[in-house]
Write a protein that holds these residues in place. Structure first.
Motif, mmCIF file in Angstrom:
data_model
loop_
_atom_site.group_PDB
_atom_site.id
_atom_site.type_symbol
_atom_site.label_atom_id
_atom_site.label_comp_id
_atom_site.label_asym_id
_atom_site.label_seq_id
_atom_site.Cartn_x
_atom_site.Cartn_y
_atom_site.Cartn_z
ATOM 1 N N MET A 148 0.949 -1.175 0.054
ATOM 2 C CA MET A 148 0.014 -0.114 0.049
ATOM 3 C C MET A 148 0.706 1.417 0.071
ATOM 4 S SD MET A 148 -2.645 -1.695 -0.165
ATOM 5 C CE MET A 148 -3.809 -0.054 -0.287
ATOM 6 N N ALA A 149 2.040 1.257 0.698
ATOM 7 C CA ALA A 149 2.984 2.370 0.900
ATOM 8 C C ALA A 149 3.569 2.572 -0.562
ATOM 9 C CB ALA A 149 4.097 2.217 1.631
ATOM 10 N N ASP A 150 3.861 1.476 -1.197
ATOM 11 C CA ASP A 150 4.550 1.668 -2.680
ATOM 12 C C ASP A 150 3.370 2.117 -3.533
ATOM 13 O OD1 ASP A 150 6.867 0.703 -4.396
ATOM 14 O OD2 ASP A 150 4.905 0.092 -5.501
ATOM 15 N N MET A 151 2.217 1.696 -3.495
ATOM 16 C CA MET A 151 1.130 2.240 -4.376
ATOM 17 C C MET A 151 0.796 3.901 -4.062
ATOM 18 S SD MET A 151 -1.710 -0.852 -4.753
ATOM 19 C CE MET A 151 -2.946 0.324 -5.781
ATOM 20 N N GLU A 152 0.868 4.216 -2.800
ATOM 21 C CA GLU A 152 0.675 5.591 -2.352
ATOM 22 C C GLU A 152 1.902 6.379 -3.030
ATOM 23 O OE1 GLU A 152 -0.219 8.355 1.418
ATOM 24 O OE2 GLU A 152 0.136 6.336 1.568
ATOM 25 N N THR A 153 3.214 5.771 -3.050
ATOM 26 C CA THR A 153 4.049 6.697 -3.597
ATOM 27 C C THR A 153 4.019 6.844 -5.058
ATOM 28 O OG1 THR A 153 5.610 5.717 -1.656
ATOM 29 C CG2 THR A 153 6.674 6.654 -3.787
ATOM 30 N N ARG A 154 3.547 5.691 -5.673
ATOM 31 C CA ARG A 154 3.339 5.909 -7.306
ATOM 32 C C ARG A 154 2.272 6.669 -7.495
ATOM 33 N NH1 ARG A 154 7.101 2.257 -9.548
ATOM 34 N NH2 ARG A 154 7.934 0.821 -7.767
ATOM 35 N N ALA A 155 1.202 6.712 -6.755
ATOM 36 C CA ALA A 155 -0.115 7.499 -7.180
ATOM 37 C C ALA A 155 0.440 8.964 -7.039
ATOM 38 C CB ALA A 155 -1.021 7.206 -6.233
ATOM 39 N N LYS A 156 1.033 9.361 -6.191
ATOM 40 C CA LYS A 156 1.591 10.650 -5.849
ATOM 41 C C LYS A 156 2.562 11.334 -7.083
ATOM 42 C CE LYS A 156 1.598 10.804 -0.884
ATOM 43 N NZ LYS A 156 2.248 10.795 0.654
ATOM 44 N N ALA A 157 3.043 10.089 -7.769
ATOM 45 C CA ALA A 157 4.048 10.629 -9.069
ATOM 46 C C ALA A 157 3.153 10.809 -10.232
ATOM 47 C CB ALA A 157 5.017 9.329 -9.093
ATOM 48 N N GLY A 158 1.951 10.293 -10.146
ATOM 49 C CA GLY A 158 1.005 10.696 -11.197
ATOM 50 C C GLY A 158 0.542 9.590 -12.154
ATOM 51 N N ARG A 159 1.322 8.201 -12.037
ATOM 52 C CA ARG A 159 1.178 7.035 -12.961
ATOM 53 C C ARG A 159 1.104 5.909 -12.157
ATOM 54 N NH1 ARG A 159 4.070 8.174 -18.622
ATOM 55 N NH2 ARG A 159 3.284 10.171 -19.133
ATOM 56 N N GLY A 160 0.299 5.969 -10.887
ATOM 57 C CA GLY A 160 0.376 4.902 -10.341
ATOM 58 C C GLY A 160 -0.685 3.939 -10.535
ATOM 59 N N PRO A 161 -0.471 2.510 -10.329
ATOM 60 C CA PRO A 161 -1.594 1.392 -10.757
ATOM 61 C C PRO A 161 -2.836 1.846 -9.787
ATOM 62 C CG PRO A 161 0.202 0.625 -9.105
ATOM 63 C CD PRO A 161 0.531 2.086 -9.495
ATOM 64 N N PHE A 162 -3.989 1.209 -10.541
ATOM 65 C CA PHE A 162 -5.141 1.395 -9.978
ATOM 66 C C PHE A 162 -5.195 0.520 -8.750
ATOM 67 C CE2 PHE A 162 -9.735 0.175 -9.458
ATOM 68 C CZ PHE A 162 -10.385 1.703 -8.936
ATOM 69 N N ALA A 163 -4.775 -0.673 -8.888
ATOM 70 C CA ALA A 163 -4.812 -1.677 -8.100
ATOM 71 C C ALA A 163 -3.786 -2.969 -8.495
ATOM 72 C CB ALA A 163 -6.161 -2.412 -8.163
ATOM 73 N N PRO A 164 -3.385 -3.773 -7.539
ATOM 74 C CA PRO A 164 -2.507 -4.820 -7.855
ATOM 75 C C PRO A 164 -3.414 -5.678 -8.897
ATOM 76 C CG PRO A 164 -2.886 -4.612 -5.592
ATOM 77 C CD PRO A 164 -3.811 -3.682 -5.966
ATOM 78 N N PRO A 165 -2.732 -6.688 -9.529
ATOM 79 C CA PRO A 165 -1.273 -6.741 -9.534
ATOM 80 C C PRO A 165 -0.525 -5.820 -10.543
ATOM 81 C CG PRO A 165 -2.316 -8.333 -10.979
ATOM 82 C CD PRO A 165 -3.435 -7.818 -10.489
ATOM 83 N N TYR A 166 0.807 -5.674 -10.258
ATOM 84 C CA TYR A 166 1.546 -4.703 -11.005
ATOM 85 C C TYR A 166 3.000 -4.967 -10.702
ATOM 86 C CZ TYR A 166 2.314 -1.816 -6.838
ATOM 87 O OH TYR A 166 2.885 -1.373 -5.470
ATOM 88 N N LEU A 167 3.701 -4.874 -11.846
ATOM 89 C CA LEU A 167 5.293 -5.135 -11.802
ATOM 90 C C LEU A 167 5.795 -3.798 -11.679
ATOM 91 C CD1 LEU A 167 6.119 -7.398 -14.551
ATOM 92 C CD2 LEU A 167 6.245 -8.228 -12.211
ATOM 93 N N ALA A 168 6.681 -3.708 -10.672
ATOM 94 C CA ALA A 168 7.614 -2.422 -10.381
ATOM 95 C C ALA A 168 8.683 -2.447 -11.106
ATOM 96 C CB ALA A 168 7.725 -2.376 -8.814
ATOM 97 N N LEU A 169 9.049 -1.483 -11.988
ATOM 98 C CA LEU A 169 10.331 -1.638 -12.750
ATOM 99 C C LEU A 169 11.069 -0.228 -12.334
ATOM 100 C CD1 LEU A 169 8.509 -1.725 -16.167
ATOM 101 C CD2 LEU A 169 9.393 -3.758 -14.824
ATOM 102 N N ASP A 170 12.206 0.002 -12.795
ATOM 103 C CA ASP A 170 12.957 1.051 -12.267
ATOM 104 C C ASP A 170 12.333 2.172 -11.970
ATOM 105 O OD1 ASP A 170 15.259 -0.521 -12.530
ATOM 106 O OD2 ASP A 170 15.889 0.119 -14.633
ATOM 107 N N ASN A 171 11.474 3.016 -12.877
ATOM 108 C CA ASN A 171 10.926 4.164 -12.480
ATOM 109 C C ASN A 171 9.452 4.347 -12.955
ATOM 110 O OD1 ASN A 171 13.510 5.392 -12.116
ATOM 111 N ND2 ASN A 171 13.966 5.352 -14.217
ATOM 112 N N HIS A 172 8.951 3.184 -12.893
ATOM 113 C CA HIS A 172 7.646 3.009 -13.385
ATOM 114 C C HIS A 172 7.128 1.692 -12.938
ATOM 115 C CE1 HIS A 172 9.015 1.527 -17.090
ATOM 116 N NE2 HIS A 172 7.885 0.926 -17.186
#
Length: 241
Positions: free
Chosen positions: A42-66
Motif C-alpha cells: 500500500m505504501a508503494d502504491m501511494e508513492t506511485r500515485a503521488k507521482a501521477g502514474r500509479g496503478p489503480f490496483a494490484p497486480p503490478y510489476l515495479a520497474l526502475d522508474n514506473h
C-alpha cells in the motif's frame, strides 16, 4: 535484477496469471507483498500515485522508474520483453485479444458470487448469487469455453499459435483450473466438449517451469477468498444442463 511483483499475499487472484507466465519462462521475480507485507504494498502504491502514474490496483510489476499494471498489459509487456508472444503482429494482437477476453470472463466469474456489491459479503447476497450462478453455468460459461475451444483448435499444435507456448496459453490453464475448482459438477458435465482446450491445459501443466511451480509452496491453493470460489450451492440446480 528480478522483477518486483506486487499482489495480495494470501490469494492466487489475478496475480496468478502473471506468476504463471513468469514461472513458465523461468523469469526471476520477487513476490513482494509475501516478503514485505501488505502495508509495504500500500505504501508503494501511494508513492506511485503521488507521482501521477500509479496503478489503480494490484497486480503490478515495479520497474526502475514506473509500474506496469493490469494483467493483460503486464503480460503483453512480458511477451515483448521475454519472447512470450509471437513475432507476427497479427498473432500478437490475437493473443492479446484472447487475454482481454479471459479478463472479461474473470470479471463475470467474480460477479457470480458478488452480483450486487463488490465490497459486501457473499452471505449478504446469496439469493442474488444463486440467480447469477444459474445463468453463468447455463449460458455464459459454455459461451466462453466455446470461444476458447475454437481458438485452441485453430492452433497448429497443442498451443494457440505456432509451435510454442505464449502467455495466453498459461492464462487459459489458470482459467480452466479455476473453473474446475469453482464449478466441479458443471465442468465435469461440460469438459468432453472441449478436447483442444483441455489438451492445451495439459501441455501447460507439463512445462518444466509449471511442473516445478505447482509442486512448490509458491503455488497457493484456491480458496473462498479469491476470484474462483467454490460454494456448493452455486454449482447445482435443476437447470444445470
Amino acid at each position: 535484477m528480478p522483477y518486483r511483483l506486487w499482489y495480495w499475499p494470501t490469494i492466487q487472484g489475478r496475480g496468478e496469471f502473471v506468476r504463471l507466465a513468469l514461472e513458465a519462462a523461468g523469469i526471476d521475480y520477487l513476490d513482494c507483498a509475501r516478503l514485505e507485507g501488505v502495508e509495504a504494498m500500500m505504501a508503494d502504491m501511494e508513492t506511485r500515485a503521488k507521482a501521477g502514474r500509479g496503478p489503480f490496483a494490484p497486480p503490478y510489476l515495479a520497474l526502475d522508474n514506473h509500474a506496469v499494471a493490469q494483467v493483460a498489459n503486464i503480460l503483453q509487456f512480458l511477451g515483448q520483453q521475454h519472447d512470450l508472444a509471437p513475432s507476427n503482429l497479427a498473432d500478437r494482437q490475437w493473443i492479446n485479444q484472447l487475454q482481454l477476453t479471459i479478463a472479461d470472463c474473470i470479471a463475470e466469474v467474480h460477479s457470480v458470487h458478488h452480483p450486487v456489491a463488490m465490497m459486501a459479503y457473499y452471505d449478504d447476497q446469496k439469493d442474488e448469487a444463486a440467480l447469477a450462478a444459474d445463468q453463468f453455468r447455463r449460458e455464459r460459461l459454455p459461451k466462453y469455453l466455446d470461444h476458447f475451444e475454437a481458438a485452441a483448435r485453430h492452433g497448429p499444435t497443442e498451443w494457440l499459435v505456432d509451435h510454442r507456448w505464449t502467455y495466453a496459453d498459461t492464462s487459459l490453464f489458470q482459467l480452466v483450473e479455476g473453473l474446475r475448482y469453482m464449478f466441479p459438477q458443471r465442468m465435469a458435465a461440460l469438459e468432453s466438449r472441449y478436447p483442444a482446450l483441455l489438451r492445451l491445459r495439459d501441455a501447460v501443466a507439463d512445462l518444466p517451469g509449471i511442473r516445478a511451480y505447482l509442486k512448490s509452496d509458491r503455488r497457493l491453493p484456491f480458496t473462498t477468498e479469491g476470484i474462483f470460489r467454490h460454494y456448493p450451492e452455486l454449482d447445482c440446480g435443476s437447470r444445470l444442463h
